[in-house]
Scaffold this active site. Structure first.
Site, PDB file in Angstrom:
ATOM      1  N   GLU A   4      -7.950   3.524  -1.589  1.00  7.74           N
ATOM      2  CA  GLU A   4      -7.793   2.411  -0.721  1.00  7.74           C
ATOM      3  C   GLU A   4      -7.331   2.689   0.394  1.00  7.74           C
ATOM      4  O   GLU A   4      -5.962   2.741   0.500  1.00  7.74           O
ATOM      5  CB  GLU A   4      -7.245   1.463  -1.450  1.00  7.74           C
ATOM      6  CG  GLU A   4      -7.648   0.839  -3.025  1.00  7.74           C
ATOM      7  CD  GLU A   4      -8.924   0.067  -2.931  1.00  7.74           C
ATOM      8  OE1 GLU A   4      -9.461  -0.251  -1.683  1.00  7.74           O
ATOM      9  OE2 GLU A   4      -9.459  -0.371  -3.989  1.00  7.74           O
ATOM     10  N   CYS A  14      -3.965  -3.149   5.708  1.00 11.08           N
ATOM     11  CA  CYS A  14      -5.166  -2.390   5.751  1.00 11.08           C
ATOM     12  C   CYS A  14      -6.391  -3.077   6.407  1.00 11.08           C
ATOM     13  O   CYS A  14      -7.313  -2.567   7.041  1.00 11.08           O
ATOM     14  CB  CYS A  14      -5.451  -1.741   4.369  1.00 11.08           C
ATOM     15  SG  CYS A  14      -5.597  -2.964   3.267  1.00 11.08           S
ATOM     16  N   GLU A  39      -6.948   3.298  13.588  1.00 10.92           N
ATOM     17  CA  GLU A  39      -5.791   2.181  12.998  1.00 10.92           C
ATOM     18  C   GLU A  39      -4.632   2.274  13.724  1.00 10.92           C
ATOM     19  O   GLU A  39      -4.117   3.290  13.751  1.00 10.92           O
ATOM     20  CB  GLU A  39      -5.594   2.510  11.608  1.00 10.92           C
ATOM     21  CG  GLU A  39      -5.229   1.290  10.761  1.00 10.92           C
ATOM     22  CD  GLU A  39      -5.185   1.705   9.194  1.00 10.92           C
ATOM     23  OE1 GLU A  39      -4.940   2.811   8.943  1.00 10.92           O
ATOM     24  OE2 GLU A  39      -5.488   0.746   8.400  1.00 10.92           O
ATOM     25  N   LYS A  44       4.661   5.724  -8.195  1.00 15.08           N
ATOM     26  CA  LYS A  44       5.322   6.301  -7.283  1.00 15.08           C
ATOM     27  C   LYS A  44       5.212   5.521  -5.939  1.00 15.08           C
ATOM     28  O   LYS A  44       4.258   5.561  -5.043  1.00 15.08           O
ATOM     29  CB  LYS A  44       5.019   7.973  -6.679  1.00 15.08           C
ATOM     30  CG  LYS A  44       5.932   8.624  -6.044  1.00 15.08           C
ATOM     31  CD  LYS A  44       6.543   8.293  -4.814  1.00 15.08           C
ATOM     32  CE  LYS A  44       5.890   8.368  -3.565  1.00 15.08           C
ATOM     33  NZ  LYS A  44       6.774   7.662  -2.565  1.00 15.08           N
TER      34      LYS A  44
END
Ligand code: NAD
Length: 479
Positions: A248, A282, A381, A173
């Site tokens: 992750e 990331c 973040e 997906k």
């Protein structure tokens, strides 16, 4: 561009609902194609196709045959490198040279895992007299792969490459904001000889197709790459079915500059680590921790470097492209405005090139100085090209600040002192620590993954291949 279709059981198909999602070019904000808006019915069909392949033609292939198919796929990706790079550039907005590097990395994943497929094996275990015990490595079965929009081709290669090499059948997906290269590469996989159903791609929204995949009772493992919040939802859904998950997630990675660092070597890397992919990485180096003794000198040089950067449409191949969508742009703007409201100072700003389309989601890179380590902009973040600079006094404080966020994905230590290099590297809580270099996103051969809220499990390298298997112990009593 013609409307995009799912790939299920080797066939191209629209969503069962017939519904679609618009795909926007982040460089101008214009719609240029559509995706199927799939739901649980399409996921059901894809999982059934993967299960049939796992028990059928795909399950019967030898590891060597699997490796050869993947090597052929790698070669096909390289053959279509130009078209795939342009597609990745248009879909994500990233500068064309970064898209080209991503497609090379995707090809390398299939090459690496293709080569590794027949080198993966279990072991014999010494046990009781008259008994032979084998710990055999077997694939999980049907693996689910939920992929983010920031590196669609790379993360597809990393996750699906490992899973296929280990013999799993995959249901992918991809992200609703960028999934064109996974669709195209899946078509190339069929050309490379992958049996129908071994790799299925179902596009759609996270809360519809993604959630249906995460909670499906027919899958045996999930590899999720994305935000910490979604990672929690995926792990909770999988836990109901006792399905193992690799997560992750995000990061707030520090670049630690000690007073004896080679700044000529370090500073271009520090800048690139936050500007690459417009900070939507990331492992972006989003914090720079500077020894007080060199703070003024480093900030002056960083300012010069930031002000020389240019931002604009991906195809122009500048330093920085647009963010992925309007929501992301507004999120970054809001976080920066809140920090400025709290007194955080903007030390430098890059520029937007003249003639950049007004509908593009541009946020030129920004350098912030004297950021309090506990401030939200130093803790959360941002996922945009915003570098938070802060100062430290001594090694202990550097380590405390580096470890003082909820994340633990990657870090860099810049110093010429050999003892300090390893001492600090061992004290940093992160899945990867670089000394006098930094590899945001790269390194197919290097085990990769997080500590703390950055996730668990490892992908990339041989370690990633092992993660796509489980151990079956067979004990034979023969006297
Ligand atoms: P996201 O979590 O919003 O989406 C990731 C994927 O999850 C998409 O395919 C999305 O459709 C799907 N999804 C969303 N809601 C879902 C749900 N309820 N159930 C199942 N699937 C769902 O993340 P994003 O915004 O696409 O990506 C950015 C995030 O990804 C950042 O936090 C970044 O740090 C992280 N990231 C991590 C790595 C890594 O390897 N550690 C790599 C790239 C990105």
């Amino acid at each position: 561009m013609e409307p995009q279709l799912n790939l299920i059981a080797g066939e191209r198909c629209a969503a069962t609902s017939g519904r679609t999602l618009d795909v926007l070019d982040p460089s101008d904000g214009e719609v240029f194609t559509t995706l199927p808006r799939s739901d649980a019915r399409d996921i059901d069909a894809a999982v059934a196709a993967a299960r049939a392949a796992f028990h059928g033609a795909w399950g019967r292939t030898t590891a060597t045959e699997r490796g050869r198919i993947m090597m052929r796929l790698s070669a096909l990706i390289l053959q279509h490198h130009t078209a795939l790079s342009e597609l990745e550039c248009r879909d994500t907005g990233k500068p064309i040279q970064q898209a080209q590097a991503d497609i090379m990395a995707c090809a390398r994943y299939f090459e690496y895992y293709g080569g590794a497929a027949d080198k993966l094996h279990g072991e014999m275990i010494p046990y009781a007299q008259g008994t032979t015990v084998m710990a055999v490595r077997v694939p999980h079965g049907v693996t689910g792969h939920i992929i983010p929009w920031n590196y669609p081709a790379q993360i597809f290669g990393r996750s699906v490459g490992g899973a296929l090499a280990a013999g799993n059948a995959c249901v992918v997906k991809p992200a609703e904001d960028a999934c064109l290269t996974p669709l195209r590469i899946a078509a190339l996989a069929l050309e490379a000889g992958l049996p129908a159903g071994a790799l299925n791609i179902v596009c759609g929204l996270g809360i519809e197709a993604g959630a249906a995949l995460a909670s499906h009772t027919g899958i045996n493992h999930i590899s999720f790459t994305g935000s910490p919040q979604t990672g929690t939802a995926v792990a909770q859904a999988a836990a109901v079915n006792h399905v193992p998950v690799t997560l992750e997630l995000g990061g707030k990675s520090p670049q630690i500059l000690f007073a004896d660092a080679d700044l000529e070597q370090a500073l271009p890397v520090v800048v690139n680590a936050i500007v690459q992919n417009a900070g939507q990485t990331c492992a972006a180096g989003s914090r720079v921790l500077i020894d007080r003794a060199i703070h003024a000198q480093v900030m002056a040089q960083l300012k010069e470097r930031f002000e020389a950067l240019s931002t604009g449409p991906g195809l122009q191949g500048l330093d920085c492209g647009p963010l992925i969508n309007r929501k992301q742009l507004e999120r970054v703007q809001t976080m920066v405005e809140a920090a400025r409201g709290d007194g955080v100072r903007v030390a430098a700003r890059a520029r937007l090139v003249g003639g950049a389309p007004s509908g593009g989601f541009f946020f030129p890179p920004m350098l912030l100085d004297d950021v309090p380590p506990a401030h939200t902009i130093a803790q959360s973040e941002v996922f945009g090209p915003v570098l938070a600079a802060m100062t430290f006094d001594g090694e202990d404080e550097a380590v405390d600040i580096a470890n003082g966020t909820p994340f633990g994905l990657t870090a860099a230590v810049w110093t010429r002192d050999g003892a300090r290099q390893l001492r600090v590297a061992h004290r940093i809580e992160a899945g990867q620590v670089f000394i006098n270099n930094y590899g945001a996103g790269g390194g197919i051969e290097l085990p990769f993954g997080g500590m703390k809220h950055s996730g668990y499990g490892r992908e990339k390298a041989f370690e990633g291949l092992r993660g796509f298997t489980t151990i079956k112990t067979i004990a034979i009593k023969h006297g």
